[in-house]
Structure formats: C-alpha cells, structure tokens
Scaffold this motif. Sequence first.
Motif, short mmCIF file in Angstrom:
data_model
loop_
_atom_site.label_atom_id
_atom_site.label_comp_id
_atom_site.label_asym_id
_atom_site.label_seq_id
_atom_site.Cartn_x
_atom_site.Cartn_y
_atom_site.Cartn_z
N PHE A 21 -5.49 7.24 -0.28
CA PHE A 21 -4.31 7.68 0.66
C PHE A 21 -4.39 8.96 0.79
O PHE A 21 -4.92 9.82 -0.07
CB PHE A 21 -3.21 7.06 -0.30
N PRO A 22 -3.89 9.59 1.59
CA PRO A 22 -3.49 11.01 1.81
C PRO A 22 -2.45 11.42 0.96
O PRO A 22 -1.49 10.67 0.71
CB PRO A 22 -2.97 11.21 3.39
N SER A 23 -2.91 12.65 0.48
CA SER A 23 -1.76 13.26 -0.51
C SER A 23 -0.06 13.15 -0.14
O SER A 23 -0.02 13.40 1.10
CB SER A 23 -2.05 14.65 -1.04
N ALA A 24 0.77 12.80 -0.67
CA ALA A 24 2.15 13.08 -0.29
C ALA A 24 3.12 13.72 -1.21
O ALA A 24 2.65 14.13 -2.45
CB ALA A 24 2.86 11.48 -0.54
N HIS B 160 -0.34 3.77 -17.05
CA HIS B 160 -0.92 4.75 -16.23
C HIS B 160 -0.97 4.37 -14.80
O HIS B 160 -0.92 3.12 -14.48
CB HIS B 160 -2.46 4.97 -16.88
N ALA B 161 -0.90 5.39 -13.94
CA ALA B 161 -1.11 5.12 -12.48
C ALA B 161 -2.37 4.31 -12.34
O ALA B 161 -3.37 4.78 -12.60
CB ALA B 161 -1.06 6.49 -11.87
N ALA B 162 -2.17 3.24 -11.36
CA ALA B 162 -3.69 2.59 -11.09
C ALA B 162 -4.09 3.53 -9.79
O ALA B 162 -3.44 3.80 -8.93
CB ALA B 162 -3.03 1.18 -10.53
N THR B 163 -5.50 3.73 -9.71
CA THR B 163 -6.25 4.22 -8.93
C THR B 163 -6.10 3.33 -7.62
O THR B 163 -6.63 2.44 -7.61
CB THR B 163 -7.67 4.48 -9.06
N PRO B 164 -5.57 3.81 -6.54
CA PRO B 164 -5.35 3.09 -5.33
C PRO B 164 -6.68 2.45 -4.82
O PRO B 164 -7.65 3.24 -4.77
CB PRO B 164 -4.65 4.00 -4.24
N LEU C 126 0.87 -1.16 0.08
CA LEU C 126 -0.17 -0.02 -0.04
C LEU C 126 0.69 1.28 0.01
O LEU C 126 0.66 2.26 -0.86
CB LEU C 126 -1.17 0.10 1.16
N LEU C 127 1.88 1.24 0.92
CA LEU C 127 2.90 2.52 0.55
C LEU C 127 3.49 2.41 -0.69
O LEU C 127 3.77 3.51 -1.13
CB LEU C 127 3.93 2.22 1.72
N LEU C 128 3.75 1.51 -1.25
CA LEU C 128 4.35 1.48 -2.69
C LEU C 128 3.37 2.20 -3.65
O LEU C 128 3.74 3.02 -4.29
CB LEU C 128 4.92 -0.02 -3.25
N LEU C 129 2.08 1.92 -3.51
CA LEU C 129 1.26 2.44 -4.30
C LEU C 129 0.97 4.05 -3.91
O LEU C 129 0.73 4.78 -5.03
CB LEU C 129 -0.10 1.81 -4.15
N GLN C 130 1.18 4.54 -2.62
CA GLN C 130 1.10 5.78 -2.32
C GLN C 130 2.35 6.46 -2.91
O GLN C 130 2.36 7.53 -3.43
CB GLN C 130 1.09 5.86 -0.74
N ALA C 131 3.43 6.05 -2.85
CA ALA C 131 4.78 6.41 -3.21
C ALA C 131 4.66 6.57 -4.71
O ALA C 131 4.90 7.77 -5.38
CB ALA C 131 6.08 5.61 -3.26
#
Length: 461
Positions: free
Chosen positions: A407-410, A399-403, A336-341
């Motif tokens: 997630f909060p914006s980083a 393209h970026a996958a929709t989590p 999940l952190l990978l997807l947020q990054a």
Amino acid sequence: MEDGGEPRKLSATTYTSFVLLGGANLVPWQANLALADYYAWRYSSNVMEFAFPAVSTSVLLLTCSLLVVFGSRLTFDVRIASTTVAMACATMAVPLLDLGMSMGAISLTAGFWLTMFVVSLNAMCSASAQNALYALASVVGGTATQALQLGNGVVGVLAVLLRVATMVGLSPTLSVWLFCLLASGSLLLSLCAYRSVTSEAECGATLRAHERRRAQRGREDRQDTSDPPVGTKEEPMLGGDARPRPSTAATLRLVWLEAGCVFLVFLVCLTCFPGLTTSIVSTSWHLGSWYPLLLVATYNGADFVGKSLPAQIKLFGSAALPYYVLVHVCFVPAFLLLLQAMAATPRSNRHANPPCQPAMPTRHAHPQCQPSMRHTSTLKPGSEPRPPSIGATRLSRGHAATPLVPFPSAQPHMLPDWMQGDLLPTMVVSALGLSTGYIGCMCLMLGAGRGRRGSRFPSAR
C-alpha cells in the motif's frame, strides 16, 4: 416441499437430529477457525489462517467433483458414518502434533505440513458427508434442509464459546487438548443423531426404498441395459410411478446463475476471512490474542443471523441476485483499506516500537519487521525464545500484520479517529458474515426452487 407449497414438519426428534448432523459436519472447519490464537502462538504467525482455507477449499472442490461422478455408488452409511469417524480421529491430530513439537520430536515446519495434511483429510471427509447429508435431507423431505442450515449456523457460535471456555485459566497446550477432545466427542455424538434418523419408522422406510433404487440404478449402469432419453433418466418413485431424473449437465444448465453466484460469494468470504480478518490488530481495545477470536465470533454470529433471515425476509429474486453479489465483492477492497488504515495508525497507539515500512524482512530492517526467531541476546533474562515463524513475514499477535499488497503510505492525521480503533473492523467483519450468510442461503434457496420447477416441467429444459 409438499404439494401445498409448505415444507412438511418433521418430528421434534428427527428435526433435532438433522440440526446436530448439520452442525457436526462443520466442526473441523470451525475448530480451525477457533484455534486462530493457538496457531498464532505456536507458529508465531497467522499464516495458518491463510493456508488452511486455501487447502481446505481446494480439496473440497476436488472431492465434490469426484462425488458428482462416483458419489451415487456409495451408501449413506459410507458417506456419512465412516467419514464422521475419520473426522473425529483427525481432529485429535492437532493436539498430538502439538505434543510432538513440544517434545522436539517434530519440527515446526514438519508440524505445519502435517497439519495441512490433516486439514486436507478433514475437507475430503466433510465434503463427502455434507453432500450426503443434503441428499439425505432431500430424500426425507420436509424441513430437514432447514434443520441442516440451522445446525451450520449454530455450530459457529458454539465453537467460539467452547474455545473461550477452554482458554480461560489454561495453558495453550492444555486448552487445545480440551477443545479438540470436546470437538471430537461432538462428532461421535452426531452418529447417534444419524442412527436416530435411519431408525425412525417413516424416514427408515423412505431411506431403504431410496437405497434399493440406488443399487438398481448402479446395476443398470454397469450392465448398460437402460436407454433413457438424452439428459434424463427414468427413476421409479415410492408410489410405483416414474419421473425423469435430470442429468448433471441438465441440472447445471438450470442453476448455473445461482451456482456461479454462490461460488463468488464464498470466494469473497474466503479471501477476507479468516486470513485478512485475523491479520487485524487490536489498536484501541488492547485485546491482544483475544481480538482474532472476537472477530471470528463476530463473523460466526452474523453469519448465523444471515442464514436465519431468508426464511422470514426475501429481499430479491434470481433476476436481482447478481447485483447483490457484485455489492458483496466490495468487501475485498474494504478489508484492504482496513489493513492500510491499520498500517497508518501511529505505533504509540499500540504500545509498540516505531513503525516500519511494509516490506519483506531483511537483516537490516527494523527489529519489529524481522522474522520471529531473533538472537537470544535480545530476550529478557529468564524468557524463552519464540519458535521460528512459518512464512516469509511476521504476522504475530499484538503486532501489525505486513500487508499482502504494498500500500502507499498514508498519513494518520487524515483518518478519522473512529477508523483508527477496533470498532470499524468489528463492524466490517460483522457485515461480511451477515452478507455471506444471507446471500449464500438465498442462492441455495433460489437454486433449489429453480431445480424443482425444472424437474416438474422437463420440456422447459
């Protein structure tokens, strides 16, 4: 396991046959994993990589539950040979459905659900064959179980290599036809390996004796003529003696710890792989649709290494097993952190449009967040519209996958450079495969050892 503590070595032919049988049983699963790029192209989404593990695992669990009750009534030929033929035929359903969708005879939605039906059929047949194969290995004894495990690991690597070979220079449709033909052929080839095991002199005699005992138990159960002690059943052995055969409930009481741990290990694995894994986008290596296949290959290779290590290195026993499994659970937040990054990585690094907030697509959202079927006026001259996306969000190639979690914006500048590239996700996927293969195999080995000790000392139960 022999009295001396070491497994009896099988002949080279029998050992190779069990390796082929172990690998063939996982061909349908590995084929669906290796076809991640095709599914992303066909459905403009990696939703298939979330759907097929969930459907397959659910059907597998249901089938295994039924086999506990009814499996002993079926012969090895029914549970292995007939199900293998069914899997070989079902594997060819994918290119046939692709042909129907290309011709317009089948809609994408219908094709998706028909594929799910094929996945269910493969899972049911695979569960039956796998259950019977490990029972067959137990009857034959020696290193047969190790050979099955080796085949499980090898087929993952071979499936990816085969998929790469069929992709190079071929269209998606032609490559999937060639790949599925070869996969189906390997399943049919495994029938020769099964026949080799059953025709071998020593193994054949053991299996025939086992089938006679199974048939006798079935007749006794139907006629209610036996009255064994509670929790055990008397089972005549080859030498004419009798040993108590533990009931299913007694066996579960013996191995509940290892069974619970292996369930949690593979639950974590299926949570992260292949769905979340194939949602990760290549941001620095610019591999496009090849990157999901690379991640699948990385996982399969690490899983193969992990399954090979317990025979040489045993890091823990049953007492420490739950603690290692709890550490294994940490892969879920790691992904999940990978997807947020990935969501925080500047789009300029991906050669794409400006970023959009992860949200459900609406008609007022940024075009990059819209479903894949756009108005044809936005297409370049001479290009064809992409097929409509299956699912609510677009998880397309490149393209970026929709989590799945909002997630909060980083802030991108808060992340180290190496966390914004492809190396970190590849390392995490590799660690997941290594951990799943090693801990999962240790759970099976420790559970089998506890079961053998329990069967030798019935009073301990």
